[in-house]
Enzyme design. Structure first.
Site, PDB file in Angstrom:
ATOM      1  N   ASP A  94      -1.685  -4.533  -8.853  1.00 21.83           N
ATOM      2  CA  ASP A  94      -1.610  -4.884 -10.283  1.00 21.83           C
ATOM      3  C   ASP A  94      -2.302  -3.871 -11.244  1.00 21.83           C
ATOM      4  OD1 ASP A  94      -1.114  -7.568  -9.273  1.00 21.83           O
ATOM      5  OD2 ASP A  94      -3.206  -7.797  -8.883  1.00 21.83           O
TER       6      ASP A  94
HETATM    7  N1  URA Z   1      -3.235  -8.234  -4.113  1.00 23.78           N
HETATM    8  C1  URA Z   1      -3.540  -8.749  -5.282  1.00 23.78           C
HETATM    9  O1  URA Z   1      -3.969  -9.632  -5.692  1.00 23.78           O
HETATM   10  N2  URA Z   1      -3.336  -7.492  -6.014  1.00 23.78           N
HETATM   11  C2  URA Z   1      -2.780  -6.291  -5.826  1.00 23.78           C
HETATM   12  O2  URA Z   1      -2.756  -5.567  -6.576  1.00 23.78           O
HETATM   13  C3  URA Z   1      -2.410  -6.206  -4.518  1.00 23.78           C
HETATM   14  C4  URA Z   1      -2.732  -7.382  -3.722  1.00 23.78           C
END
Ligand code: URA
Length: 234
Positions: A102
């Site tokens: 993310d």
């Molecule tokens: N899980 C999440 O919530 N975000 C990420 O970036 C990776 C795994």
């Protein structure tokens, strides 16, 4: 990337031998013989050694980046946000991120041009655990940790058993290490939300036995041959 480094990275010669090849006039860039060791190779350049083109497809590149918060892992962004590949400045090959993190997640991101390895690492069937260090709001009880371990419903999908370790419980927040092998969208954040602890920050610290360790945010390095071997065979 310097021409001598480029040739040795392609596995054609040691760095010293690559220097010799260049000095002896055995190397061409875009059809022109180069004898200067310091010449740079750009992404679209065609390099020939002893009349043989270095096929870019032969040159596999494996990079570990510590992705900072505030970067997207896609190759373009409509909103004009920062893109992770812009942080990798001296790799002439077209590399792409393995899986996603993310915008607000930091940590270990692999980038490669090896599609086969990328597919393997992102396929849930391979069961390769990705480990995250999450700082979450509030108190996290053993009951909640056990729920995460067993699997929770994150909205039409029940997560597989996870490895979960409480690293630290503070007055208002906790640090938890969680390892999962699935890669659903925002999975870790959703899992903590289900048990009632909002994620404040999230960092990926390992993919299998390959660790981010002390690589600083925004910095990158090549994987070692041992790490590449491990990922191909795990
Ligand atoms: N899980 C999440 O919530 N975000 C990420 O970036 C990776 C795994």
């Amino acid at each position: 990337m310097r021409i001598n480094k480029y040739i040795s990275a392609a596995g054609l010669a040691s760095r010293r031998k690559a220097d010799e090849l260049i000095i002896n006039g055995n190397v061409k860039i875009n059809g022109v013989t180069v004898t200067e060791l310091g010449v740079d190779v750009e992404e679209d350049d065609v390099v020939e050694v002893n009349g043989r083109k270095i096929d870019k497809a032969e040159r596999m590149v494996y990079i570990m980046l510590n992705k900072p918060v505030g970067y997207v892992t896609t190759s373009k962004d409509d909103k004009g946000r920062n893109i992770v590949t812009d942080l990798v400045t001296d790799v002439p090959e077209r590399i792409f991120p393995v899986g996603r993190l993310d915008y607000n997640t930091s940590g270990l991101l692999l980038l490669t041009n090896d599609g086969e390895l990328a597919n393997k690492l992102t396929h849930p069937k391979s069961h390769i655990y990705k480990t995250y260090r999450a700082t979450v709001q509030g108190i996290i009880s053993n009951e909640r940790l056990n729920k995460l371990r067993k699997g929770v419903d994150i909205g039409g999908f029940v997560t597989s058993p996870a490895k979960v370790k409480l690293i630290k419980q503070g007055e208002r927040s906790a640090v938890v290490e969680i390892s999962i092998y699935e890669g659903k969208n925002r999975q870790v954040r959703k899992m903590f939300a289900v048990v009632g602890n909002k994620v404040q920050s999230l960092e990926r610290v390992a993919i299998g036995e390959v660790y981010l360790a002390r690589l600083m945010a925004g910095h990158y390095r090549k994987l070692t041959p041992k790490e590449i071997d491990y990922l191909k065979n795990c």
